[in-house]
Scaffold this motif. Sequence first.
Motif, short mmCIF file in Angstrom:
data_model
loop_
_atom_site.label_atom_id
_atom_site.label_comp_id
_atom_site.label_asym_id
_atom_site.label_seq_id
_atom_site.Cartn_x
_atom_site.Cartn_y
_atom_site.Cartn_z
N ALA A 53 38.87 34.91 47.13
CA ALA A 53 39.07 33.56 46.86
C ALA A 53 37.79 32.49 47.56
O ALA A 53 37.53 32.58 48.42
N HIS A 64 41.06 31.77 42.37
CA HIS A 64 40.45 32.89 43.02
C HIS A 64 39.96 33.77 41.82
O HIS A 64 40.33 33.62 40.62
N ASP A 105 41.14 40.50 45.15
CA ASP A 105 41.21 39.37 44.80
C ASP A 105 40.25 38.59 45.81
O ASP A 105 40.15 38.80 46.85
#
Length: 315
Positions: free
Chosen positions: A217, A293, A215
Amino acid sequence: MSGRRFALRLAGAAGALLALASCIPSPGVPDEVVQPVPSPVPAETPDAAAPEPEPTPEPPAGPTTFVFEGETTQGGWIRGQAPAGTVSARLDDQPLVLDEEGRFFAAFDRDAGTRATLSARLADGRTIESPIAIAPREWNIEHVNVARRRGGASEAFMKIRRPELARIVAARAVESPVDGWRQDFIWPATGRISGRFGSQRIYRGEPGSYHSGLDIATGESGTPFVAPADGVVVLASERPFSLEGNLLIIDHGQGLNSAFLHLSRIAVEEGQVVRRGQVLGNIGATGRATGPHLHWSIKWRDARLDPLLFLGPMP
């Protein structure tokens, strides 16, 4: 004796002497030298010609055993070349696809064991094996003192979900004739790493699903992201999927593919060839997401891989 008979006798004797003298070489006069005439040699016929020796076959070009590089750890990968003369090759029970130079891609699942074996069957009938030690990893495991939530998905949800899963499975089964798998991958976006591959919660001893991707972001929706390597678009959702939101899957060839989830916009179409660094769309928070994200997951066939192991430092 009459004079005529005597003269005849003298003439006969002189002729005999002359005949004898002709058989005795005279001093100072060389003999005539006659070279012997060679006997004729019969010409060779095609049937009598000696057979030409069979040419020695050239050995096939390439290495004599497997050569490879990469990350030999759980969630890792290798790129390599099979031995010269290889007819077919495998990683354990997985058949490998060889290009015209005998090069291949293979990978190791997040939960792979500590050993794997590359094997090649050669044109001359031999088999060559190359064992690989797979390094285990320390995953980010969180133990939670609550029970795991029970109850499966409702039939109403599964009616929506089944077609989505079918499209995902079909897209990831595609193996396009592209060479993105041979490239060094780049970061699709930069930002804070908010979720790492392989992290997992244990609910009172019962493991939950681990996080299957990376992930990134950026703090806001709309940030563009790019292709980490060349490939072909094999899935570009027309509307958000129930969990993944707007979903994009890129096939890099050799069974290697990237999926990008929770997008706010997709800028490419199915069947389109994309190049490393090309803008694919924009980051968002669609589907099941707590904030904007980019969730990036990589698979090689059924093996889930760690995107961080394909990358250098974040720029």
